[in-house]
Design an enzyme around this catalytic site. Sequence first.
Site, PDB file in Angstrom:
ATOM      1  N   GLY A  89       2.505  -6.249   7.054  1.00 35.01           N
ATOM      2  CA  GLY A  89       1.387  -6.865   6.337  1.00 35.01           C
ATOM      3  C   GLY A  89       0.245  -7.181   7.289  1.00 35.01           C
ATOM      4  O   GLY A  89       0.119  -6.583   8.358  1.00 35.01           O
ATOM      5  N   SER A  90      -0.556  -8.154   6.895  1.00 34.69           N
ATOM      6  CA  SER A  90      -1.765  -8.459   7.663  1.00 34.69           C
ATOM      7  C   SER A  90      -1.443  -9.336   8.883  1.00 34.69           C
ATOM      8  O   SER A  90      -0.459 -10.080   8.874  1.00 34.69           O
ATOM      9  CB  SER A  90      -2.748  -9.202   6.758  1.00 34.69           C
ATOM     10  OG  SER A  90      -2.126 -10.385   6.278  1.00 34.69           O
TER      11      SER A  90
ATOM     12  N   CYS B 248      -2.621   1.611   6.545  1.00 38.28           N
ATOM     13  CA  CYS B 248      -2.810   0.767   7.729  1.00 38.28           C
ATOM     14  C   CYS B 248      -3.256   1.573   8.940  1.00 38.28           C
ATOM     15  O   CYS B 248      -3.961   1.068   9.796  1.00 38.28           O
ATOM     16  CB  CYS B 248      -1.529   0.016   8.045  1.00 38.28           C
ATOM     17  SG  CYS B 248      -0.129   1.109   8.270  1.00 38.28           S
TER      18      CYS B 248
ATOM     19  N   ASN C 218       0.809  -1.235   0.000  1.00 37.70           N
ATOM     20  CA  ASN C 218       0.000   0.000   0.000  1.00 37.70           C
ATOM     21  C   ASN C 218       0.840   1.283   0.000  1.00 37.70           C
ATOM     22  O   ASN C 218       0.414   2.294  -0.561  1.00 37.70           O
ATOM     23  CB  ASN C 218      -1.014  -0.011   1.145  1.00 37.70           C
ATOM     24  CG  ASN C 218      -0.400  -0.225   2.499  1.00 37.70           C
ATOM     25  OD1 ASN C 218       0.573  -0.950   2.644  1.00 37.70           O
ATOM     26  ND2 ASN C 218      -0.953   0.422   3.500  1.00 37.70           N
TER      27      ASN C 218
ATOM     28  N   GLU D  72       4.820  -5.549  11.746  1.00 39.18           N
ATOM     29  CA  GLU D  72       4.034  -4.315  11.594  1.00 39.18           C
ATOM     30  C   GLU D  72       2.727  -4.722  10.933  1.00 39.18           C
ATOM     31  O   GLU D  72       2.674  -4.913   9.714  1.00 39.18           O
ATOM     32  CB  GLU D  72       4.806  -3.314  10.718  1.00 39.18           C
ATOM     33  CG  GLU D  72       6.099  -2.807  11.346  1.00 39.18           C
ATOM     34  CD  GLU D  72       5.850  -1.780  12.444  1.00 39.18           C
ATOM     35  OE1 GLU D  72       4.769  -1.179  12.478  1.00 39.18           O
ATOM     36  OE2 GLU D  72       6.751  -1.589  13.279  1.00 39.18           O
TER      37      GLU D  72
HETATM   38  P1  NAD Z   1      -0.249  -9.312   3.266  1.00 41.59           P
HETATM   39  O1  NAD Z   1      -0.101  -9.827   4.637  1.00 41.59           O
HETATM   40  O2  NAD Z   1      -1.186 -10.022   2.362  1.00 41.59           O
HETATM   41  O3  NAD Z   1       1.170  -9.311   2.507  1.00 41.59           O
HETATM   42  C1  NAD Z   1       2.326  -8.749   3.064  1.00 41.59           C
HETATM   43  C2  NAD Z   1       3.546  -9.476   2.551  1.00 41.59           C
HETATM   44  O4  NAD Z   1       3.483 -10.852   2.919  1.00 41.59           O
HETATM   45  C3  NAD Z   1       3.701  -9.461   1.030  1.00 41.59           C
HETATM   46  O5  NAD Z   1       5.047  -9.189   0.719  1.00 41.59           O
HETATM   47  C4  NAD Z   1       3.296 -10.855   0.601  1.00 41.59           C
HETATM   48  O6  NAD Z   1       3.993 -11.309  -0.530  1.00 41.59           O
HETATM   49  C5  NAD Z   1       3.658 -11.702   1.806  1.00 41.59           C
HETATM   50  N1  NAD Z   1       2.770 -12.851   1.952  1.00 41.59           N
HETATM   51  C6  NAD Z   1       1.445 -12.911   1.671  1.00 41.59           C
HETATM   52  N2  NAD Z   1       0.952 -14.127   1.966  1.00 41.59           N
HETATM   53  C7  NAD Z   1       1.991 -14.855   2.453  1.00 41.59           C
HETATM   54  C8  NAD Z   1       2.127 -16.194   2.941  1.00 41.59           C
HETATM   55  N3  NAD Z   1       1.101 -17.025   2.980  1.00 41.59           N
HETATM   56  N4  NAD Z   1       3.357 -16.581   3.357  1.00 41.59           N
HETATM   57  C9  NAD Z   1       4.394 -15.762   3.326  1.00 41.59           C
HETATM   58  N5  NAD Z   1       4.335 -14.476   2.872  1.00 41.59           N
HETATM   59  C10 NAD Z   1       3.155 -14.030   2.439  1.00 41.59           C
HETATM   60  O7  NAD Z   1      -0.618  -7.770   3.436  1.00 41.59           O
HETATM   61  P2  NAD Z   1      -0.902  -6.672   2.324  1.00 41.59           P
HETATM   62  O8  NAD Z   1      -2.162  -7.000   1.612  1.00 41.59           O
HETATM   63  O9  NAD Z   1       0.309  -6.418   1.525  1.00 41.59           O
HETATM   64  O10 NAD Z   1      -1.150  -5.393   3.259  1.00 41.59           O
HETATM   65  C11 NAD Z   1      -2.351  -5.199   3.928  1.00 41.59           C
HETATM   66  C12 NAD Z   1      -2.239  -5.453   5.408  1.00 41.59           C
HETATM   67  O11 NAD Z   1      -1.034  -4.965   5.907  1.00 41.59           O
HETATM   68  C13 NAD Z   1      -3.309  -4.749   6.206  1.00 41.59           C
HETATM   69  O12 NAD Z   1      -3.726  -5.557   7.269  1.00 41.59           O
HETATM   70  C14 NAD Z   1      -2.603  -3.519   6.729  1.00 41.59           C
HETATM   71  O13 NAD Z   1      -3.182  -2.942   7.866  1.00 41.59           O
HETATM   72  C15 NAD Z   1      -1.259  -4.068   7.001  1.00 41.59           C
HETATM   73  N6  NAD Z   1      -0.250  -3.007   6.967  1.00 41.59           N
HETATM   74  C16 NAD Z   1       0.384  -2.686   8.111  1.00 41.59           C
HETATM   75  C17 NAD Z   1       1.303  -1.657   8.115  1.00 41.59           C
HETATM   76  C18 NAD Z   1       2.031  -1.232   9.359  1.00 41.59           C
HETATM   77  O14 NAD Z   1       2.960  -0.440   9.240  1.00 41.59           O
HETATM   78  N7  NAD Z   1       1.682  -1.725  10.538  1.00 41.59           N
HETATM   79  C19 NAD Z   1       1.572  -0.982   6.931  1.00 41.59           C
HETATM   80  C20 NAD Z   1       0.902  -1.358   5.780  1.00 41.59           C
HETATM   81  C21 NAD Z   1       0.001  -2.392   5.803  1.00 41.59           C
END
Ligand code: NAD
Length: 453
Positions: free
Chosen positions: A185-186, A241, A112, A207
């Site tokens: 990520g999530s 996020c 994002n 994070e």
């Molecule tokens: P996501 O968890 O789907 O993906 C994040 C990363 O993890 C990506 O690089 C992806 O390739 C990898 N990934 C995805 N599935 C995986 C798996 N099964 N095994 C290993 N790696 C995997 O998240 P997203 O869609 O990129 O971002 C959205 C989420 O991230 C939201 O929940 C948001 O709140 C959170 N977020 C948090 C912050 C923060 O700073 N705290 C910042 C941005 C986004």
Amino acid sequence: MKHIVSQQRAFFYTHQTKSIDYRLKQLNKLEKLLKSNENLLNEAIYKDFKKSTFDTYATELALIYHDIKYAKRNIYKWSKVKRVGTNLLNFPAKSYIIPEPLGVCLVIGAWNYPYQLTLSPVVAAISAGNTVVIKPSELAVNTSAVMAKLINENFDPKYLKVVEGGVSETTVLLENKFDKIFFTGSPQVGKIVYQAAAKNLTPVTLELGGKSPAFVTEECNLKMAVKRMVWAKFVNAGQTCIAPDYILVHKSIENQFLELLKFEIKKEKFSIENGNYTQIINIKNLERLSNMIPSEKVYFGGGINTLERTIQPTVLQGVKFIDKVMNEEIFGPILPVIAYDNLEDAISYVNSNPKPLSCYLFSNSKKIKENVLRKISFGGGAINEAIMHISNPKLPFGGVGNSGIGSYHGEAGFKSFTHYKSILDKSNLIELSLKYYPHSKRKLSWIRFFMKL
Ligand code: NAD
């Protein structure tokens, strides 16, 4: 991938990355590389979700440059060996703490804010003297490619290496032993990363996300609150996020609040053409978000353009806690507004859910500020403002509980990639016989005495 990690580990043990000069050189190099390729970076992010040059600078590059500048300014101070006092039991000796890099780090980014969320942790890792394997999000395919091109063509893979890919590539990466994993990520994927890290007892910073509430109380400066909140919610089309996920507004000002919200959204003229709005990252997310909008509760907006991959800034009224939109993180331009009668009930609602990444409070009442800050646990936040706390490097940025583990930015970033090695440096001048055999009551009472001091 195994080869990349072992190459980096071998390079780390040449100890070159530990010198401050080396770290500064790499920070300067990264800064120069990004600055001289801003056009490429802008083009790539526009291709991914039509983010404008203005917003890319203001919400991504500026923060990375700021992190670099701040790290360069403070790196000597942060890396300094810190002398601490020595207790009487160990006298005569010196005690000190040596900040040392953790080693080979893995940074996994989210899509994002693809540059900021991937490269700011890298800046922290470099400042602390580590090598880094970088895995950007595959969902922002062009920004991932441009980061791979710039970094892989300009840095030695033994030091920095971008590995592109999605779930399968990340799964393979995670099978390797790293000395630190920094994941954005999530919460669902955060758990997978945490489990993989646990196999090697690798420390993590996670994070993550969640539903971040914003309270709007009767005592606030309503006009200002709405202005600040509207920008914070709809910048990046709500794909932030720490955007306010939903609003808890006092019933007595609900109507006025909604009217001002509509007025401010219209005034801001959010659109891709105006450069202050973006596409939803992909069709899957567009559909997910579309399914969250109950048409009967739309107060403003609600328009969905599948072809353009956009959703109008949307305000929902009369939302109930049991509604679908309240059951998962929104992560898009939909803003549910829930009116409350009693602030304590609203606080209890927030506390009955996982700890949020952020919380915002719009209020001029000292009593309410203290009450909310005391009763709700959340990663970080702001009073009479939203999302801007991220831009102060003196404030550690991170979540708590379901919204994350650890923090970064500024010194917190340096610390998250550093081990603090404690040393007792003993003099050979004298040696007390207290701990040695034969034991005696007298020795024990001396030990008791020393340990009390
Ligand atoms: P996501 O968890 O789907 O993906 C994040 C990363 O993890 C990506 O690089 C992806 O390739 C990898 N990934 C995805 N599935 C995986 C798996 N099964 N095994 C290993 N790696 C995997 O998240 P997203 O869609 O990129 O971002 C959205 C989420 O991230 C939201 O929940 C948001 O709140 C959170 N977020 C948090 C912050 C923060 O700073 N705290 C910042 C941005 C986004």
